[in-house]
Design an enzyme around this catalytic site. Structure first.
Site, mmCIF file in Angstrom:
data_model
loop_
_atom_site.group_PDB
_atom_site.id
_atom_site.type_symbol
_atom_site.label_atom_id
_atom_site.label_comp_id
_atom_site.label_asym_id
_atom_site.label_seq_id
_atom_site.Cartn_x
_atom_site.Cartn_y
_atom_site.Cartn_z
ATOM 1 N N GLY A 1 -9.224 12.022 -9.040
ATOM 2 C CA GLY A 1 -9.662 10.982 -8.119
ATOM 3 C C GLY A 1 -9.858 9.600 -8.685
ATOM 4 N N GLY B 1 -4.691 12.974 -11.841
ATOM 5 C CA GLY B 1 -3.268 12.787 -11.563
ATOM 6 C C GLY B 1 -2.897 11.333 -11.785
ATOM 7 N NE ARG B 2 -4.319 7.240 -7.107
ATOM 8 C CZ ARG B 2 -3.692 7.228 -5.930
ATOM 9 N NH1 ARG B 2 -2.677 6.411 -5.732
ATOM 10 N NH2 ARG B 2 -4.079 8.026 -4.954
ATOM 11 N NE ARG C 1 0.219 5.693 -3.571
ATOM 12 C CZ ARG C 1 -0.565 4.644 -3.587
ATOM 13 N NH1 ARG C 1 -0.095 3.470 -3.925
ATOM 14 N NH2 ARG C 1 -1.824 4.764 -3.274
ATOM 15 C CE1 TYR D 1 -1.511 8.460 2.029
ATOM 16 C CE2 TYR D 1 -0.210 7.582 0.232
ATOM 17 C CZ TYR D 1 -0.654 8.648 0.964
ATOM 18 O OH TYR D 1 -0.247 9.912 0.634
ATOM 19 C CB CYS E 1 16.798 1.713 11.333
ATOM 20 S SG CYS E 1 18.371 1.285 10.592
ATOM 21 C CD GLU E 2 10.723 4.728 10.858
ATOM 22 O OE1 GLU E 2 9.507 4.471 10.863
ATOM 23 O OE2 GLU E 2 11.192 5.870 10.768
ATOM 24 C CE1 TYR F 1 -0.560 12.507 -5.727
ATOM 25 C CE2 TYR F 1 -1.658 10.585 -6.646
ATOM 26 C CZ TYR F 1 -1.627 11.941 -6.418
ATOM 27 O OH TYR F 1 -2.650 12.732 -6.862
HETATM 28 N N1 LLP Z 1 -7.144 17.780 -7.511
HETATM 29 C C1 LLP Z 1 -6.928 18.027 -6.213
HETATM 30 C C2 LLP Z 1 -7.438 19.263 -5.621
HETATM 31 C C3 LLP Z 1 -6.218 17.096 -5.439
HETATM 32 O O1 LLP Z 1 -6.023 17.335 -4.149
HETATM 33 C C4 LLP Z 1 -5.732 15.904 -6.040
HETATM 34 C C5 LLP Z 1 -4.990 14.926 -5.259
HETATM 35 C C6 LLP Z 1 -5.967 15.713 -7.414
HETATM 36 C C7 LLP Z 1 -6.690 16.663 -8.115
HETATM 37 C C8 LLP Z 1 -5.478 14.497 -8.156
HETATM 38 O O2 LLP Z 1 -6.071 13.343 -7.681
HETATM 39 P P1 LLP Z 1 -5.841 11.950 -8.428
HETATM 40 O O3 LLP Z 1 -6.496 12.029 -9.793
HETATM 41 O O4 LLP Z 1 -4.383 11.716 -8.538
HETATM 42 O O5 LLP Z 1 -6.501 10.953 -7.541
HETATM 43 N N2 LLP Z 1 -0.400 10.644 -2.029
HETATM 44 C C9 LLP Z 1 -1.655 9.926 -2.160
HETATM 45 C C10 LLP Z 1 -2.644 10.657 -3.042
HETATM 46 C C11 LLP Z 1 -2.915 12.067 -2.616
HETATM 47 C C12 LLP Z 1 -3.861 12.810 -3.516
HETATM 48 C C13 LLP Z 1 -3.903 14.249 -3.176
HETATM 49 N N3 LLP Z 1 -4.740 15.042 -4.004
HETATM 50 C C14 LLP Z 1 -1.371 8.526 -2.658
HETATM 51 O O6 LLP Z 1 -0.205 8.182 -2.880
HETATM 52 O O7 LLP Z 1 -2.282 7.717 -2.796
#
Ligand code: LLP
Length: 421
Positions: free
Chosen positions: A240, A278-279, A315, A319, A344-345, A373
């Protein structure tokens, strides 16, 4: 901090000019920097260095490319997976099963079987019926599944509604107030071994306060569960942590700030802490490189039409996300422009009225911070083949995912023989 820098007026990734990759592979193309990937993984780990043997499981959904996973796995990271596909990709990239955590609300019996066969470290369960299903599957295989419940702490992460996961109205986790009952029921199920508590309240968090509020609730629950006789030895604090997208905005908290908060809040928990970033690991390690097809005069600002589109980087359209857009060879002139793709949007818009480098037909532009992502969410809308991916390391680079030929897309359709022609 990343490794996309201007050298002699042109952007390069580590030691490779962007133009070299564009000329060889074509555009659009995702480009990742190994040095940035490794740096972010190391910074995150350093931030947790005060903890006892933490497990950092990279959230595969953020970037499932095998070369990226192999790079991170080689540094000792595990994987947080949410599907059988992600599980197999992590294993194919050499990430050992005892560093793999399986999250997600909709695990199927087949996926549970697959994960049990590989002997993963932990299932993060999200409902009582799911616990029942995993119990049935494990018993049928003569195995025991190590589990945690993901709790829904009912905390507002303060991020975009579509990536907020910790409010009671969201589909994720078991209700905090029912947790003691849910854990009690899980203990009575054969084939499950209750080991921990998990939480993940959302993505792109730019404030530590909601995370801290959620972790405090996890700490309270761990104490209550132990009192009820559960042997809680792990706590998975999810992912997160946000990354900087817009240089004009305040910087999000650093991994070091996050690590210090975690160390303070979890003191005395006496568990192995687990993380699912992740991010923050891959976001700044990737860009989407695109070429300007043409510049078209608009009513207010010019439309810069690029060869990347909403299907390649979803993205902004999903969002309203902000990605910095930079010319690969800026002239020094700046102006306001609308940056759009060919789809085309009207939603196929990357930026409106953006103050940016002035670009002309044929110029290269880079969408920054697209390593998380980005490619993973791409599709083939408008019959556009998936974007290829390139990994750079120093002066070396390799295509780590090819651009599929359009013929592959066409050949995948099957025309039944009752249709004439
Ligand atoms: N753990 C779980 C259970 C998750 O659902 C997620 C992300 C993570 C870890 C990793 O989160 P991070 O550290 O990347 O924030 N597509 C969206 C983001 C979706 C995140 C989904 N879950 C975007 O492009 O902003």
């Amino acid at each position: 901090m990343d490794h996309f820098d201007y050298v002699d007026g042109a952007m390069q990734v580590e030691q490779v000019p962007m133009t070299t990759i564009a000329d060889a592979v074509g555009t659009p193309v995702y480009i990742y920097s190994t040095a940035t990937l490794m740096r972010h993984a190391q910074v995150f780990r350093d931030a947790l260095s005060g903890l006892d043997d933490p497990l950092v499981s990279f959230a595969v959904k953020a970037n499932p490319n095998g070369a990226v996973l192999a790079t991170l796995g080689g540094m000792g990271l595990g994987a947080d997976v949410v599907s059988g596909g992600e599980l197999l990709r992590a294993i194919a990239a050499g990430i050992p099963a005892d560093r793999i955590v399986f999250s997600g609300v909709g695990k199927t019996a087949d996926e549970m079987r697959l994960a049990l066969t590989h002997g993963i470290y932990q299932f993060n369960l999200e409902s009582e019926p799911e616990a029942q299903m995993l119990s049935d599957v494990a018993v049928s295989m003569g195995k025991t599944a190590p589990v945690a419940y993901r709790i829904n702490p009912d905390v507002d992460a303060g991020t975009h509604a579509k990536i907020s996961t910790g409010k009671s109205e969201n589909k994720f986790g078991i209700p905090y107030d029912r947790a003691i009952e849910s854990y009690g029921a899980a203990r009575d199920l054969p084939g499950l071994e209750v080991r921990g508590v998990a939480v993940h309240i959302g993505s792109q968090l730019t404030d530590l306060a909601p995370l801290e509020a959620a972790f405090v609730k996890v700490g309270t629950l761990i104490a209550a569960l132990r009192e009820a006789g559960h042997d809680i030895v792990r706590a998975d604090l999810g992912g997160g942590l946000g990354v900087p997208y817009d240089p004009s905005q305040p910087l999000p908290p650093s991994p070091a700030d996050y690590g210090a908060m975690v160390a303070r809040v979890t003191q005395g928990w006496n568990v192995r802490l687990m993380f699912e970033p992740g991010r923050v690991i891959v976001g700044n390690a990737g860009v989407l490189l695109s070429r300007v097809v043409r510049v078209k005069q608009g009513a207010q600002a010019p439309f810069v039409i690029v060869d990347a589109a909403m299907n390649d980087l979803m993205r902004p359209s999903l969002y309203d996300a902000w990605h910095d857009i930079r010319a690969v060879a800026p002239t020094g002139e700046r102006g306001s422009a609308n940056v759009v793709g060919p789809v085309c949007e009207t939603g196929d818009t990357f930026a409106m009225h953006r103050d940016m480098d002035v670009v002309a037909d044929g110029d290269l532009v880079a969408f920054m911070t697209a390593g998380a992502y980005g490619a993973t969410m791409a599709g083939t809308y408008n019959s556009r083949p998936l974007v290829p991916e390139v990994l750079v390391s120093g002066d070396k680079w390799a295509v780590v995912r090819e651009r599929p030929p359009i013929e592959a897309l066409i050949a995948a359709d099957i025309i039944p023989d009752w249709i004439g022609g």
